[in-house]
Motif scaffolding. Structure first.
Motif, PDB file in Angstrom:
ATOM      1  N   CYS A  79      10.731   0.778  48.525  1.00 32.42           N
ATOM      2  CA  CYS A  79      11.032   2.042  47.855  1.00 32.42           C
ATOM      3  C   CYS A  79      11.538   1.797  46.446  1.00 32.42           C
ATOM      4  N   THR A  82      10.123   6.348  42.223  1.00 27.65           N
ATOM      5  CA  THR A  82       8.978   7.258  42.255  1.00 27.65           C
ATOM      6  C   THR A  82       8.026   7.037  43.422  1.00 27.65           C
ATOM      7  N   SER A  83       8.212   6.010  44.238  1.00 21.41           N
ATOM      8  CA  SER A  83       7.245   5.745  45.308  1.00 21.41           C
ATOM      9  C   SER A  83       7.927   5.174  46.540  1.00 21.41           C
ATOM     10  N   SER A  85       6.546   3.103  50.096  1.00 22.71           N
ATOM     11  CA  SER A  85       5.389   2.448  50.705  1.00 22.71           C
ATOM     12  C   SER A  85       5.805   1.816  52.026  1.00 22.71           C
ATOM     13  N   MET A 107      10.060  11.269  43.951  1.00 22.62           N
ATOM     14  CA  MET A 107       8.922  10.571  44.550  1.00 22.62           C
ATOM     15  C   MET A 107       7.612  11.308  44.251  1.00 22.62           C
ATOM     16  N   ASP A 108       6.636  10.582  43.677  1.00 28.07           N
ATOM     17  CA  ASP A 108       5.319  11.173  43.422  1.00 28.07           C
ATOM     18  C   ASP A 108       4.198  10.453  44.152  1.00 28.07           C
ATOM     19  N   THR A 109       4.494   9.299  44.793  1.00 26.66           N
ATOM     20  CA  THR A 109       3.483   8.528  45.520  1.00 26.66           C
ATOM     21  C   THR A 109       4.036   8.120  46.878  1.00 26.66           C
TER      22      THR A 109
END
Length: 430
Positions: A79, A82-83, A85, A107-109
């Motif tokens: 983390c 913005t993302s 995973s 967060m955008d992804t």
């Protein structure tokens, strides 16, 4: 008064003496350090380090606090601001509850792959009132997803890129992506377990839904048939990928897919195509029909002529080859001579007649060669004849000569001179 002055002088003198002594001690200490450094320098051969060049003394260690995103990152995930995973962590749908907007506000992804989400067609993934306003890309590929609905994506109103490839979707609500009004690209490659029942209602949108959808990827789904009205309500689609399916035809309804610019039909089961496809799709300028079992016969000849004339509108031309007839197998339709594609019917009739005459001629010569080897029927006569003695049985020799049973050369006679061999004699008939 004088006493106070004397006492003050004594105090000042004492402080001056102590300060001098401290300075002497400091200078003595510095002198000793310099002598020690000089001795070390002579032993090591390095130059003397001046006091101004000495590094500052290390300060006390300070404690670095984790960022809010890293502190709230689920176990096994990565983390940042913005993302988020989570790849191959083998988590279930409860993983979404650990990714709340309050913990990841920017967060955008979101990448969640290699998990086991199963049916996620219920309420919002992150909760009913938890909305990720900044989320624009969500990758949910390879998660064994079996069911989706509009409520599944209710927490992502600004989503633009959605990946659902490599799943097992066989349960969907009507128009499951309709709530994603800003969706631009939808990836469903190898995602549908039963496309015959899910595809027909998947894009049944309303007028103000999916207006920005540009690309749909439905490759590798074993699709056998697509209704001509399936994509009529998503006219904004510019790219439609249908490669590696089981399609043998593709029909488009009137005023459907008017904005389509790229169509991929490669790797299907098409035997023939028609240039009318371009009439139904007026803005189509990139068509891929490679790796299809094309039959290059008279029916395909008009399309081959059109394709050679408009070759700039076709992709993968080297892989767009004929599967039959055998004489044209493996040849690209863009390099064929059109006169070799379709043989006139009159030529076929002539070829058939020639073969028939050839077979008849060969049969005639075979008959001529073997006809003398056919044994003649035996000569018999029943009853008695008044004008001649009872006939004797004779054998037929070479050249049709008749030889008596005793083999006497005097009785040798021609088969045509023997009265027994006449057309009115029943023995000859037999």
């Amino acid at each position: 008064m004088r006493l106070w002055v004397v006492l003050l002088v004594l105090l000042v003198g004492t402080s001056l003496v102590e300060g001098k002594n401290d300075d002497e001690e400091d200078s003595y200490g510095d002198e000793m350090m310099d002598k020690k450094e000089e001795m070390m320098r002579k032993k090591s051969g390095s130059r003397r380090v001046r006091p101004s060049e000495r590094p500052p003394r290390a300060s006390a260690p300070t404690r670095v606090l984790k960022s809010q995103e890293k502190a709230n990152c689920p176990i096994g995930c990565t983390c940042n601001r913005t993302s988020v995973s989570c790849i191959n962590v083998d988590g279930d749908a409860s993983l979404f509850q650990q990714i709340q907007p309050i913990a990841f506000p920017a967060m955008d992804t979101l990448v969640l792959t290699g998990n086991r989400f199963a049916d996620i067609s219920g309420s919002g993934l992150f909760g009913n009132k938890n909305v990720h306003d900044m989320l624009t890309l969500a990758n949910f590929s390879d998660n064994r997803i079996s069911g989706i609905s509009q409520e599944t994506f209710a927490n992502m109103p600004h989503l633009e890129y959605l990946y659902l490839s490599n799943n097992l979707i066989d349960k969907t609500s009507k128009n499951p992506f309709g709530i994603l009004k800003k969706l631009r690209k939808l990836y469903l490659a190898k995602a549908l377990k039963n496309p015959a029942t899910t595809l027909s209602s998947m894009f049944d949108t309303h007028r103000n839904q999916l207006v920005q959808l540009e690309s749909i990827d439905l490759s590798s789904n074993k699709i056998e048939k697509i209704e001509e009205t399936t994509f009529c309500k998503v006219n904004g689609v510019a790219e439609l990928l249908l490669s590696k399916n089981s399609l043998s035809s593709f029909e488009v309804g009137k005023n459907c897919l008017n904005g389509l610019m790229r169509l991929d039909l490669s790797g299907n089961l098409f035997n023939s195509f028609s240039s009318a496809l371009f009439d139904a799709l007026p803005n189509l300028f990139a068509l891929d029909i490679s790796d299809n079992p094309l039959v290059c016969d008279c029916d395909l000849k008009p399309f081959i002529e059109f394709a050679q004339k408009e070759d700039s509108r076709f992709l993968n031309q080297d892989k767009t080859v004929c599967a039959s007839p055998q004489a044209l197998y493996g040849k690209s339709i863009f390099r064929l001579k059109t006169e070799s594609v379709c043989v006139p019917k009159s030529s076929n009739v002539f070829s058939n007649l020639f073969l028939l005459v050839l077979f008849c001629t060969v049969g005639f010569f075979i008959y001529r060669f073997y006809r003398h080897r056919i044994p003649s029927p035996a000569v018999f006569q029943f009853g008695r004849r008044s004008a001649a003695p009872p006939p004797t049985y004779r054998e037929i020799g070479e050249g049709g000569r008749i030889i008596s049973r005793e083999g006497s050369p005097d009785e040798e006679d021609s088969i045509f001179e023997n009265p027994l061999y006449t057309f009115d004699n029943p023995a000859w008939a037999r």
